[in-house]
Enzyme design. Structure first.
Site, PDB file in Angstrom:
ATOM      1  N   SER A 281       0.811  -1.218   0.000  1.00  0.00           N
ATOM      2  CA  SER A 281       0.000   0.000   0.000  1.00  0.00           C
ATOM      3  C   SER A 281       0.843   1.266   0.000  1.00  0.00           C
ATOM      4  CB  SER A 281      -0.944   0.000   1.203  1.00  0.00           C
ATOM      5  OG  SER A 281      -1.840  -1.086   1.142  1.00  0.00           O
ATOM      6  N   HIS A 346       0.246   3.475   4.678  1.00  0.00           N
ATOM      7  CA  HIS A 346      -0.590   4.156   3.687  1.00  0.00           C
ATOM      8  C   HIS A 346      -0.294   5.660   3.674  1.00  0.00           C
ATOM      9  CE1 HIS A 346      -2.665   0.416   4.631  1.00  0.00           C
ATOM     10  NE2 HIS A 346      -3.421   0.545   3.546  1.00  0.00           N
TER      11      HIS A 346
END
Length: 407
Positions: A281, A346
């Site tokens: 991610s 993230h």
């Protein structure tokens, strides 16, 4: 005009009309020239209008040269040359500028010529051209998906050869899927693999107790929490990463991706110090956030279809994935006292995307080392990496954290 080329007369291009969007003129290296046979041909034509061998001809003579031999050029490349002639404030064209353009190595001066030219491009837009093959339509589609200026889209359409292909994103995706399938067979679980008690024993994921094993800050991308985690990352990598690599090249896109991956694991080690981290991610969010930011910053120029709807869908998917990661982080762990993987990777990827990533995507075929913001953001990134390294060396012992036992 023999077989041997004369030495260049100038080491830099002449200045052209200034633009609020333009940067300093790029000076291209001597190796970025045409193949010898093609350069000899155009040099001979150029010298017909330059009997004194000064390396310059007037814009009127240059326009005459294009009118006589323009049929030998790609029509979109001819547009750029005409725009360069029409916008040149000094009334003359440098041969080295001409060679640089013909070598598919544009400098900022050519972008300035388009932005500040005295004429509008009179030919129809690339989107209106008909009779294209399937591969040509694909290249045109990629151009409209990623580039905000029509002249850049036409330039990319004429220059792209699919050699090399977008190998980086495809290779990364294949390797990630292969590792996931292998772990699924070994653990006999494909959904929420991360909840398996033996999941943390893998040598690839990042674990706070094993942070001295430096490879884990990068290899954790090959481990995913489950098929729901892998699926969304793979879709975004292929739908966003592959077109970006086709336009900007493997070197630039791989840099953004890897920088996002490293920033993600380091962000976890600094802000969520007891948690492991898995998944790609960080790299995916770096690419997607850079692409979305580039679209917003060039909203009027981006001509991709349904861009508002597609941006909304992308943001919803990213939010869903981020929400899943937050929920999983605070869900009761399957291997206490170690928590489930962190979601901070993230955010690390997003920060790389809206800084380094945006600068790369905004400077299509321009040298990054000539961009001031590039050096500013790169310096910030390097400082963060150095800070995180020292943090990992000293902070864990100074804060006397109670870390989960090694797997």
């Amino acid at each position: 005009m023999g077989d041997k080329l004369p030495e260049p007369h100038a080491s830099s291009s002449p200045a052209v009309a200034a633009s609020s969007e333009a940067e300093e003129i790029e000076v291209l290296d001597s190796e970025d020239v045409l193949p010898m046979a093609a350069e000899d041909h155009w040099k001979a034509l150029f010298d017909q209008f330059d009997p004194d061998n000064t390396g310059y001809i007037s814009t009127e003579k240059f326009r005459s040269l294009l009118q006589r031999h323009g049929s030998e050029l790609d029509p979109h490349k001819l547009e750029v040359l005409l725009a360069l002639a029409d916008s040149n404030s000094e009334g003359r064209i440098c041969y080295q500028d001409f060679v640089n353009l013909m070598s598919n190595k544009r400098s900022n001066s050519f972008r300035q010529a388009i932005l500040q030219g005295n004429r509008r491009l009179c030919s129809k837009a690339l989107l209106e051209e008909t009779g294209l093959s399937l591969s040509q339509r694909l290249i045109r589609h990629v151009a409209y998906e990623t580039l905000p200026r029509e002249i850049d889209r036409k330039w990319y359409y004429d220059s792209y050869t699919c050699c090399p292909p977008p190998w980086f994103m495809i290779t990364i995706t294949i390797v990630e899927v292969a590792f996931f399938l292998y772990n699924g067979v070994v653990l006999d679980r494909f959904v929420l693999q991360v909840t398996h008690p033996l999941y943390l024993k893998n040598a690839l994921l990042y674990h706070p107790q094993l942070r001295a094993q430096a490879w884990r800050y990068l290899t954790y991308i090959f481990m995913h929490a489950g098929i729901e985690h892998l699926g969304l990352n793979v879709v975004l990598q292929l739908l966003v990463g592959v077109p970006l690599e086709m336009v900007h090249g493997a070197a630039r896109i791989s840099f953004v991706y890897v920088a996002g991956v490293v920033a993600g694991s380091l962000a976890v080690s600094v802000s969520d110090m007891t948690a492991p981290v898995v998944g790609s991610s960080g790299g995916v969010y770096a690419l997607v956030s850079a692409h979305l930011a580039n679209i917003v910053m060039n909203w009027s120029g981006m001509k991709c279809q349904f861009k508002l709807l597609r941006m909304a869908v992308a943001l919803i998917c990213m939010s869903f994935e981020f929400g899943r990661a937050v929920w999983l982080r605070f869900h009761p762990s399957a291997y206490p006292p170690c928590p489930h993987p962190s979601f901070m990777a993230h955010l690390g990827g997003v920060m790389v995307g809206i800084t380094l990533g945006v600068i790369i995507l905004r400077n299509y075929e321009q040298r990054l080392q000539d961009q001031t913001l590039w050096w500013i953001f790169l310096s910030i990134y390097v400082i963060f990496v150095l800070f995180a390294i020292f943090w990992n060396i000293f902070a864990y012992s100074l804060l006397d954290l109670k870390l989960p036992p090694p797997p």
